[in-house]
Enzyme design. Structure first.
Site, mmCIF file in Angstrom:
data_model
loop_
_atom_site.group_PDB
_atom_site.id
_atom_site.type_symbol
_atom_site.label_atom_id
_atom_site.label_comp_id
_atom_site.label_asym_id
_atom_site.label_seq_id
_atom_site.Cartn_x
_atom_site.Cartn_y
_atom_site.Cartn_z
ATOM 1 N N LEU A 40 26.814 81.267 8.157
ATOM 2 C CA LEU A 40 27.034 81.965 6.888
ATOM 3 C C LEU A 40 26.010 83.086 6.750
ATOM 4 O O LEU A 40 24.859 82.943 7.146
ATOM 5 C CB LEU A 40 26.886 80.984 5.717
ATOM 6 C CG LEU A 40 28.011 79.965 5.548
ATOM 7 C CD1 LEU A 40 27.645 78.941 4.476
ATOM 8 C CD2 LEU A 40 29.331 80.651 5.208
ATOM 9 N N GLY A 42 26.621 86.113 8.024
ATOM 10 C CA GLY A 42 27.133 87.136 8.933
ATOM 11 C C GLY A 42 26.058 87.931 9.650
ATOM 12 O O GLY A 42 24.920 87.480 9.826
ATOM 13 N N ALA A 119 38.640 81.143 13.264
ATOM 14 C CA ALA A 119 40.020 81.228 12.775
ATOM 15 C C ALA A 119 40.888 81.997 13.759
ATOM 16 O O ALA A 119 40.466 83.012 14.306
ATOM 17 C CB ALA A 119 40.028 81.924 11.422
ATOM 18 N N TYR A 191 20.591 104.574 12.997
ATOM 19 C CA TYR A 191 19.876 103.581 12.194
ATOM 20 C C TYR A 191 19.103 102.580 13.061
ATOM 21 O O TYR A 191 17.900 102.386 12.894
ATOM 22 C CB TYR A 191 20.884 102.755 11.383
ATOM 23 C CG TYR A 191 21.462 103.414 10.171
ATOM 24 C CD1 TYR A 191 20.837 103.310 8.948
ATOM 25 C CD2 TYR A 191 22.673 104.085 10.230
ATOM 26 C CE1 TYR A 191 21.405 103.860 7.805
ATOM 27 C CE2 TYR A 191 23.245 104.638 9.101
ATOM 28 C CZ TYR A 191 22.600 104.526 7.890
ATOM 29 O OH TYR A 191 23.156 105.068 6.769
ATOM 30 N N ALA A 275 22.101 101.335 21.218
ATOM 31 C CA ALA A 275 22.379 101.357 19.771
ATOM 32 C C ALA A 275 23.201 102.603 19.471
ATOM 33 O O ALA A 275 22.728 103.554 18.867
ATOM 34 C CB ALA A 275 21.073 101.351 18.989
ATOM 35 N N VAL A 276 24.455 102.566 19.967
ATOM 36 C CA VAL A 276 25.329 103.737 19.831
ATOM 37 C C VAL A 276 26.445 103.476 18.823
ATOM 38 O O VAL A 276 27.502 104.094 18.878
ATOM 39 C CB VAL A 276 25.927 104.140 21.209
ATOM 40 C CG1 VAL A 276 24.835 104.617 22.149
ATOM 41 C CG2 VAL A 276 26.716 102.997 21.832
ATOM 42 N N ARG A 278 28.572 100.509 16.024
ATOM 43 C CA ARG A 278 29.200 99.190 16.026
ATOM 44 C C ARG A 278 30.715 99.358 15.913
ATOM 45 O O ARG A 278 31.185 100.361 15.379
ATOM 46 C CB ARG A 278 28.656 98.342 14.865
ATOM 47 C CG ARG A 278 27.171 98.015 15.071
ATOM 48 C CD ARG A 278 26.629 97.208 13.916
ATOM 49 N NE ARG A 278 27.263 95.925 13.715
ATOM 50 C CZ ARG A 278 26.933 94.805 14.374
ATOM 51 N NH1 ARG A 278 25.985 94.821 15.290
ATOM 52 N NH2 ARG A 278 27.564 93.676 14.117
ATOM 53 N N ASP A 317 32.854 95.807 7.347
ATOM 54 C CA ASP A 317 32.794 96.555 8.609
ATOM 55 C C ASP A 317 34.135 96.584 9.334
ATOM 56 O O ASP A 317 34.419 97.530 10.083
ATOM 57 C CB ASP A 317 31.746 95.939 9.546
ATOM 58 C CG ASP A 317 30.315 96.240 9.101
ATOM 59 O OD1 ASP A 317 30.135 96.769 7.984
ATOM 60 O OD2 ASP A 317 29.382 95.929 9.871
ATOM 61 N N HIS A 449 4.255 106.676 -15.362
ATOM 62 C CA HIS A 449 3.222 107.359 -14.579
ATOM 63 C C HIS A 449 2.117 106.355 -14.211
ATOM 64 O O HIS A 449 1.757 105.531 -15.046
ATOM 65 C CB HIS A 449 2.617 108.485 -15.419
ATOM 66 C CG HIS A 449 1.489 109.193 -14.718
ATOM 67 N ND1 HIS A 449 1.718 110.084 -13.699
ATOM 68 C CD2 HIS A 449 0.147 109.105 -14.881
ATOM 69 C CE1 HIS A 449 0.547 110.537 -13.271
ATOM 70 N NE2 HIS A 449 -0.411 109.961 -13.965
#
Ligand code: FAD
Ligand code: NAD
Length: 470
Positions: A40, A42, A119, A191, A275-276, A278, A317, A449
């Protein structure tokens, strides 16, 4: 096969999209079953947002202490720090565990039935769940529903000529190192490449980043990423822009690259982080049998998160960009409320985005370039953090806040900021746009401030030609 479960809402995937949809559905009294094959929370909680931010904090603390072991203008002198990596990772894993266990408790509280397993879609109203092996395989569990919500998320995209394995790793492995490599080459200055590249560099690893485009974080505007570029350079990260990756070096201990207007080179590296981007997770569980309208691998949805099949919804996603946890969550809520009969659409005025580099980058709404491209006559106001007292006291003067607003009625269209700690501006940025604020609303709000947030007010004042502190 065991007795089928009948439910109103069946959610596939327990990431931020799926679990938020389930909680909201539970609050609204909708009988809900959530199926999760892994853990759980993800990607976000287990191998994404949370673990990466935990390691960013470790690296920041370590790096700051290293600074104090040298010549610190603050007058603090410390011994050179040491890193107990095993403990750092255990601390990070502890946070993940606490949060993922918490999701389980929240789902229970809201009477959501959680089925653990993978599933497989049978048809638009039926799935079979293969139990996650605990010793031996059991019979599949059939679940029938009135509404099916697809929230299966995404997975790292691989380079076809350099698949994951051996020295080639994805963010998942980079977030749980047993040992730090001496050198790391990263493909992609987006990212993940920059957040994790900064972590590794601050922990003492030699880091090189290879990017196909002509600047780092090419999704953001050029002025915004300048302070990030400068900081990466001063950390000693090698930046190879407009550079093609050709493959692994022959001995497997480096990356062959093709820089612009120069000969092919080999970047020596013990590990290579790819890291190109997802890709939506839409294959391998029968989704294609539904013949839904797709955008490549992403499931196409309308402004209510409905797919092309009646009663089948999709969020997060799986539905493509922007692949951000807060978008998935907002879509999840939106779907649950519609199933409860509320009239809802997913049409946010802005989805804030944050890159947790050092300095951080935050945006919401339109940049000046995007406003111009949309044919809007826009004003902008920029306030540098160098003129903000709080930023000086935090040693974080490199950066700025920028506001973009319509010239005719001063309606705020967008915000951008770069600077240390500016990720927290996302709330103010998002709220002002969603509430339809004008420059005057922000300019005439009293900001406490000394805070970096005063730069938000000053940017609005500056757009009105009334800046006070510059
Ligand atoms: P996911 O979180 O991917 O969840 C999908 C779930 O579905 C998974 O648990 C998966 O096991 C399950 N599943 C898939 N198929 C099946 C099936 N057939 N049966 C049962 N279960 C299934 N976003 C931000 O907003 N801020 C950040 O700072 C940020 N940092 C990130 C850092 C990293 C390193 C990465 C990789 C991502 C980061 N993201 C960040 C992106 C964010 O994690 C995702 O946008 C978000 O997790 C998407 O949520 P989701 O619910 O759509 O999918
Ligand atoms: P990204 O899209 O942010 O960056 C990928 C980068 O790789 C781009 O700059 C692209 O030009 C470059 N690239 C692509 N192919 C290349 C090649 N062959 N050679 C060299 N460069 C190449 O993707 P990511 O960093 O993998 O992150 C994936 C997604 O995860 C993000 O889009 C985002 O949705 C999510 N994420 C978000 C956060 C956050 O919100 N702070 C953090 C991490 C990840």
């Amino acid at each position: 096969m065991s007795n089928p479960i009948n439910t109103t809402l069946l959610i596939i995937g327990g990431g931020p999209g799926g679990y938020v949809a389930a909680i909201r559905a539970g609050q609204l009294g909708i009988p809900t079953v959530l199926v999760e094959g892994a853990t759980l929370g993800g990607t976000c909680l287990n191998i994404g947002c949370i673990p990466s931010k935990a390691l960013i904090h470790v690296a920041e603390q370590f790096h700051a202490l290293q600074g104090y072991a040298g010549d610190s203008p603050l007058g603090i002198r410390a011994q050179a720090p040491e890193l107990d990596l095993e403990r750092s990772i255990a601390w990070k894993d502890g946070i993940v565990k606490k949060l993922t266990t918490g999701i389980g408790a929240l789902l229970k509280k809201h009477k959501v039935t959680v089925v653990q397993g993978w599933a497989r879609i049978v048809d638009g109203k039926t799935v079979d769940v293969d139990p996650v092996a605990k010793g031996k395989a059991g019979a599949p569990q059939r679940i029938r529903c009135e509404h099916m919500l697809l929230a299966t998320g995404s997975e790292p995209a691989a380079l076809p000529f350099m698949p994951f394995g051996g020295p080639v790793i994805s963010s998942t492995e980079a977030l749980s190192p047993k040992k730090l490599p001496k050198s790391l080459a990263i493909v992609g200055a987006g990212y993940i490449g920059l957040e994790l590249g900064t972590v590794y560099r601050k922990l003492g690893v030699k880091v090189d980043v290879v990017e196909a485009q002509d600047r780092v974080l090419p999704a953001y505007d050029a002025d915004l990423v300048k302070p990030v570029h400068k900081a990466l350079k001063s950390l000693g990260i090698g930046l190879h822009l407009q550079t093609q990756v050709l493959g692994l070096a022959e001995d497997g201990k480096g990356l062959r690259i093709q820089p612009p207007k120069a000969d092919e080179q080999v970047l020596s590296a013990q590990q290579i982080l790819v890291a190109v981007g997802r890709k939506p997770r839409s294959r391998g569980f029968g989704l294609s049998s539904l013949m839904l309208d797709m955008d490549g691998l992403a499931v196409r949805v309308d402004d209510r998160c409905r797919t092309s099949m009646n009663g089948v919804w999709a969020i997060g996603d799986l539905t493509g960009e922007p692949m951000l946890a807060h978008r998935a969550m907002a879509q999840g809520e939106c779907v649950a409320e519609q199933i409860a009969g509320h009239v809802r659409r997913f049409v946010p005025a802005a989805i804030p985005a944050v890159c947790f580099t050092d300095p951080e980058v935050v945006t919401a709404g339109l940049s000046p370039q995007q406003a111009a491209a949309a044919g809007i006559d826009a004003l902008e106001g920029v306030f540098p953090l160098a003129a903000n007292g709080r930023a000086m006291t935090l040693e974080s003067t490199d950066g700025f806040v920028r506001v973009v607003a319509r010239r005719d009625n001063h309606l705020i269209l967008g915000w951008q900021a770069v600077g240390r700690g500016v990720s927290e501006f996302a709330a103010a940025f998002g709220q002002s746009i969603e509430m339809g604020a004008c420059l005057e609303d922000v300019a005439h709000t009293i900001h406490a401030h000394p805070t970096q947030g005063e730069a938000i007010q000053e940017a609005a004042l500056r757009a009105l030609g009334q800046a006070l502190h510059i």
